[in-house]
Design a protein around this motif. Sequence first.
Motif, PDB file in Angstrom:
ATOM      1  N   GLN A  72       0.498   5.815 -40.703  1.00 44.36           N
ATOM      2  CA  GLN A  72       1.249   5.449 -41.330  1.00 44.36           C
ATOM      3  C   GLN A  72      -0.728   4.069 -41.488  1.00 44.36           C
ATOM      4  O   GLN A  72      -1.010   4.068 -41.320  1.00 44.36           O
ATOM      5  CB  GLN A  72       1.560   4.084 -40.868  1.00 44.36           C
ATOM      6  N   LEU A  73      -0.265   4.250 -43.646  1.00 40.06           N
ATOM      7  CA  LEU A  73      -0.950   3.215 -43.270  1.00 40.06           C
ATOM      8  C   LEU A  73      -0.786   1.909 -43.986  1.00 40.06           C
ATOM      9  O   LEU A  73      -0.690   1.893 -44.657  1.00 40.06           O
ATOM     10  CB  LEU A  73      -2.183   4.193 -44.729  1.00 40.06           C
ATOM     11  N   ASP A  74      -1.464   1.023 -43.488  1.00 35.97           N
ATOM     12  CA  ASP A  74      -1.035  -0.582 -43.629  1.00 35.97           C
ATOM     13  C   ASP A  74      -3.082  -1.574 -44.874  1.00 35.97           C
ATOM     14  O   ASP A  74      -3.953  -0.737 -43.583  1.00 35.97           O
ATOM     15  CB  ASP A  74      -0.796  -1.691 -42.666  1.00 35.97           C
ATOM     16  N   ILE A  75      -2.590  -1.597 -45.575  1.00 39.97           N
ATOM     17  CA  ILE A  75      -3.718  -1.863 -46.669  1.00 39.97           C
ATOM     18  C   ILE A  75      -3.287  -4.087 -46.374  1.00 39.97           C
ATOM     19  O   ILE A  75      -2.236  -4.056 -46.934  1.00 39.97           O
ATOM     20  CB  ILE A  75      -3.988  -1.167 -47.384  1.00 39.97           C
ATOM     21  N   TRP A  76      -4.647  -4.570 -46.217  1.00 40.08           N
ATOM     22  CA  TRP A  76      -4.268  -6.002 -46.366  1.00 40.08           C
ATOM     23  C   TRP A  76      -5.056  -6.225 -47.663  1.00 40.08           C
ATOM     24  O   TRP A  76      -6.389  -6.520 -47.606  1.00 40.08           O
ATOM     25  CB  TRP A  76      -5.163  -6.959 -45.129  1.00 40.08           C
ATOM     26  N   ALA A 131      -0.248  -3.763 -48.081  1.00 38.53           N
ATOM     27  CA  ALA A 131       0.495  -2.359 -49.023  1.00 38.53           C
ATOM     28  C   ALA A 131       0.900  -1.574 -47.650  1.00 38.53           C
ATOM     29  O   ALA A 131       0.018  -1.300 -46.591  1.00 38.53           O
ATOM     30  CB  ALA A 131       0.323  -1.632 -49.796  1.00 38.53           C
ATOM     31  N   HIS A 132       1.689  -0.651 -47.332  1.00 39.71           N
ATOM     32  CA  HIS A 132       2.173   0.248 -46.888  1.00 39.71           C
ATOM     33  C   HIS A 132       2.143   1.834 -46.557  1.00 39.71           C
ATOM     34  O   HIS A 132       3.605   1.900 -47.947  1.00 39.71           O
ATOM     35  CB  HIS A 132       3.167  -0.924 -45.934  1.00 39.71           C
ATOM     36  N   ALA A 133       2.023   2.644 -46.246  1.00 38.57           N
ATOM     37  CA  ALA A 133       2.682   3.755 -46.940  1.00 38.57           C
ATOM     38  C   ALA A 133       2.430   4.378 -45.241  1.00 38.57           C
ATOM     39  O   ALA A 133       2.212   4.397 -43.722  1.00 38.57           O
ATOM     40  CB  ALA A 133       1.926   4.725 -47.291  1.00 38.57           C
ATOM     41  N   LYS A 134       3.662   5.352 -45.106  1.00 42.01           N
ATOM     42  CA  LYS A 134       3.929   6.546 -44.038  1.00 42.01           C
ATOM     43  C   LYS A 134       4.390   7.702 -44.251  1.00 42.01           C
ATOM     44  O   LYS A 134       4.530   8.224 -45.354  1.00 42.01           O
ATOM     45  CB  LYS A 134       4.826   6.280 -43.633  1.00 42.01           C
ATOM     46  N   PHE A 135       3.038   8.432 -43.992  1.00 42.24           N
ATOM     47  CA  PHE A 135       2.610   9.849 -44.852  1.00 42.24           C
ATOM     48  C   PHE A 135       2.781  10.210 -43.590  1.00 42.24           C
ATOM     49  O   PHE A 135       2.224  10.336 -42.529  1.00 42.24           O
ATOM     50  CB  PHE A 135       1.747   9.715 -45.652  1.00 42.24           C
ATOM     51  N   SER A 136       2.824  11.932 -44.210  1.00 39.42           N
ATOM     52  CA  SER A 136       2.975  12.850 -42.694  1.00 39.42           C
ATOM     53  C   SER A 136       2.333  13.993 -43.269  1.00 39.42           C
ATOM     54  O   SER A 136       2.559  14.950 -45.087  1.00 39.42           O
ATOM     55  CB  SER A 136       3.786  12.979 -41.963  1.00 39.42           C
ATOM     56  N   PHE A 160     -11.506  10.751 -44.392  1.00 39.78           N
ATOM     57  CA  PHE A 160     -11.691  10.442 -45.390  1.00 39.78           C
ATOM     58  C   PHE A 160     -11.347   9.567 -46.123  1.00 39.78           C
ATOM     59  O   PHE A 160     -12.012   8.246 -46.888  1.00 39.78           O
ATOM     60  CB  PHE A 160     -10.809  11.049 -45.890  1.00 39.78           C
ATOM     61  N   ILE A 161     -10.439   8.529 -45.045  1.00 43.49           N
ATOM     62  CA  ILE A 161      -9.750   7.237 -45.608  1.00 43.49           C
ATOM     63  C   ILE A 161     -10.495   6.094 -45.335  1.00 43.49           C
ATOM     64  O   ILE A 161     -10.670   5.086 -46.185  1.00 43.49           O
ATOM     65  CB  ILE A 161      -8.427   6.706 -44.525  1.00 43.49           C
ATOM     66  N   GLN A 162     -11.204   5.900 -44.143  1.00 46.71           N
ATOM     67  CA  GLN A 162     -12.247   5.283 -44.237  1.00 46.71           C
ATOM     68  C   GLN A 162     -13.325   5.193 -45.267  1.00 46.71           C
ATOM     69  O   GLN A 162     -13.637   4.474 -45.638  1.00 46.71           O
ATOM     70  CB  GLN A 162     -13.547   5.369 -42.948  1.00 46.71           C
ATOM     71  N   SER A 163     -13.813   6.681 -45.696  1.00 47.72           N
ATOM     72  CA  SER A 163     -14.745   6.664 -47.120  1.00 47.72           C
ATOM     73  C   SER A 163     -13.878   5.871 -47.995  1.00 47.72           C
ATOM     74  O   SER A 163     -15.404   5.774 -49.457  1.00 47.72           O
ATOM     75  CB  SER A 163     -15.200   8.083 -46.675  1.00 47.72           C
ATOM     76  N   LEU A 164     -13.089   5.961 -48.234  1.00 46.96           N
ATOM     77  CA  LEU A 164     -12.213   5.212 -49.697  1.00 46.96           C
ATOM     78  C   LEU A 164     -12.158   3.478 -49.601  1.00 46.96           C
ATOM     79  O   LEU A 164     -11.840   3.443 -50.333  1.00 46.96           O
ATOM     80  CB  LEU A 164     -11.156   6.079 -49.590  1.00 46.96           C
ATOM     81  N   ILE A 165     -12.498   3.301 -48.548  1.00 47.04           N
ATOM     82  CA  ILE A 165     -12.119   1.746 -48.075  1.00 47.04           C
ATOM     83  C   ILE A 165     -13.129   0.886 -48.726  1.00 47.04           C
ATOM     84  O   ILE A 165     -14.933   0.909 -47.967  1.00 47.04           O
ATOM     85  CB  ILE A 165     -11.820   1.339 -46.410  1.00 47.04           C
ATOM     86  N   PRO A 166     -13.095  -0.199 -49.966  1.00 48.04           N
ATOM     87  CA  PRO A 166     -14.249  -0.880 -50.289  1.00 48.04           C
ATOM     88  C   PRO A 166     -14.899  -1.629 -48.832  1.00 48.04           C
ATOM     89  O   PRO A 166     -14.034  -1.920 -48.101  1.00 48.04           O
ATOM     90  CB  PRO A 166     -14.061  -1.214 -51.439  1.00 48.04           C
ATOM     91  N   ASN A 167     -15.698  -2.469 -49.126  1.00 44.94           N
ATOM     92  CA  ASN A 167     -16.013  -3.652 -47.922  1.00 44.94           C
ATOM     93  C   ASN A 167     -15.050  -4.523 -48.653  1.00 44.94           C
ATOM     94  O   ASN A 167     -15.549  -4.730 -49.176  1.00 44.94           O
ATOM     95  CB  ASN A 167     -17.689  -3.697 -48.573  1.00 44.94           C
ATOM     96  N   GLY A 168     -15.805  -4.669 -46.951  1.00 46.20           N
ATOM     97  CA  GLY A 168     -14.375  -6.874 -46.695  1.00 46.20           C
ATOM     98  C   GLY A 168     -12.968  -6.205 -46.679  1.00 46.20           C
ATOM     99  O   GLY A 168     -12.547  -7.142 -46.998  1.00 46.20           O
ATOM    100  N   LYS A 191      -5.922  -0.335 -42.183  1.00 49.27           N
ATOM    101  CA  LYS A 191      -5.291  -0.111 -40.248  1.00 49.27           C
ATOM    102  C   LYS A 191      -4.462   1.107 -40.797  1.00 49.27           C
ATOM    103  O   LYS A 191      -3.343   1.508 -41.310  1.00 49.27           O
ATOM    104  CB  LYS A 191      -4.245  -0.834 -39.291  1.00 49.27           C
ATOM    105  N   LEU A 192      -5.408   2.229 -39.694  1.00 48.03           N
ATOM    106  CA  LEU A 192      -4.683   3.663 -39.800  1.00 48.03           C
ATOM    107  C   LEU A 192      -3.930   4.124 -38.864  1.00 48.03           C
ATOM    108  O   LEU A 192      -4.689   4.003 -37.953  1.00 48.03           O
ATOM    109  CB  LEU A 192      -5.491   4.762 -40.311  1.00 48.03           C
ATOM    110  N   HIS A 193      -2.467   4.425 -38.516  1.00 54.81           N
ATOM    111  CA  HIS A 193      -2.006   4.333 -37.138  1.00 54.81           C
ATOM    112  C   HIS A 193      -1.815   5.859 -36.986  1.00 54.81           C
ATOM    113  O   HIS A 193      -0.680   6.011 -38.313  1.00 54.81           O
ATOM    114  CB  HIS A 193      -0.300   3.379 -37.192  1.00 54.81           C
TER     115      HIS A 193
END
Length: 473
Positions: A215-219, A334-339, A358-366, A370-372
């Motif tokens: 699950q990916l949560d982005i605030w 925003a939230h997504a569950k994926f597999s 990979f996900i970390q590399s796509l998250i802009p600063n600031g 959370k990737l669960h």
Amino acid sequence: MNQTSNTTTSNPHHWLEQITRWYEKHEHTIINELREFLSIPSVSTDSRFRDDVLECATFLKEYLQDKVGASTKLIPTQGFPIVYGELIHNPRLPSILIYGHYDVQPPDPLDQWNTPPFDPTIRNGAIYARGASDDKGQLWLLIQAIRFAIREQQLPCNIYFLLEGEEEIGSPALTAYLQEHALPAIDVSLVSDTSIPSENQPGITVSLRGIAYFQLDIWGPARDLHSGVYGGAVLNPATLLTHILNQIYDIHSGKIQIPNFYNDVIELTTQERTLLAKGTPPPEAFQQDTGLPPHAEQGYTYHESRTIRPSFDINGLWSGYQGEGSKTIIPASAHAKFSFRLVPNQNWQTIAQLVQTFIQSLIPNGIRYKLHTFHGGNPYRLPLNSPYYQLAEQAYALTFGTQPLPLYEGGSIPIVSLLAERTQRDVLLMGFGLPTDQIHAPNEHFKLHMLKRGIQTIGTFLYLLAHHHESQT
Ligand code: BES
Ligand code: ZN
């Protein structure tokens, strides 16, 4: 050693007739007891059903003790208990470990069931209930075959039961248990939790996909913002989330674009691809079933794409306003569950690492996110030259009158590869579900005819195994 011939007949056809007679005599009881098992709503994922899952474990333990004559215990875990049982004649005899799960998927949407999911009902020659096919009904046929062959006929085999209540949530407790505890020495593990192409075409599952679930949560903004006042000047978390998901998977090629994702994937040989093609449903049937035309990975057929190739799916996606009409906001999160489904020799922990990086590399600063990682399991493949595959083949052929096909399954049973690793033995997947059973969906059912066929086939398999062992000693 002449023990077998003292206690059983020496002809598999005759043995099969005996199973059939035994089943017909006890059918009513077997089905009524299965109804009792099915009426316990053992939904592992939803804490409201916690007591029911526990009750189900106790029901199973007592059944194995009272009706099958096994010595049993409940092994407590961090989650739901493992139902463990032993039916041991003599340590030198062939030993089989039975794996199955007593938990089920949630029953919703409830309004689409013709009869309530936990009020098992028989109609059109099938029993309707959540878990009827996956996996309570199939576990039942294993138990009944053992009851006949081992308890009543004293077939010379030892049985160990290892039954869990968390398969549908990725088997966390059993995984931990197997990592810490040794299992008894066995010859083979046996599982009935898969399906066959049709009532007249049996098969043996030789391949299961693994899984890795996230699950990916982005605030985003501290609160929902007015999209006119702020739109264009802040990064919308829903836009970022969809961007990330689009980077993971390319809809045109059907390929996963995470660097190194395919590194460990083994390609099937031409011979294996030919075998696999035999199990391909016709495109019309596929479209009828799904309501969609097939969408395959480039370079592979749609059947290959869903069985021996990895896949990516968004399983849930939510953010922002979902009520009636429109609302002009920039959502606060925003939230997504994926597999991912994985294939040999991918390792789910390695994949989880790649996903994280990979996900970390796509998250802009600031941006806070959370990737669960919920759970994972490795893929499994049984070599076609396994002697147990060949015994299973004979058992299906004797019972169905048709030679079974090797089946490449797209679904996962997360513990299977670990079970093979920890026992250093093959895991045999002898399923009796049908593609029409509607597992995980409303109106799940299991054909009573397949319950009978399953008991006959497993009973015959046990017989062949005992004789095979005898001929080798
Ligand atoms: N019995 C199924 C696996 C299966 C599905 C076999 C279809 C044959 C045909 C199993 O209980 C299941 O659904 N597993 C889950 C595992 C997941 C929740 C970790 C799956 O594959 O989604
Ligand atoms: Zn299952």
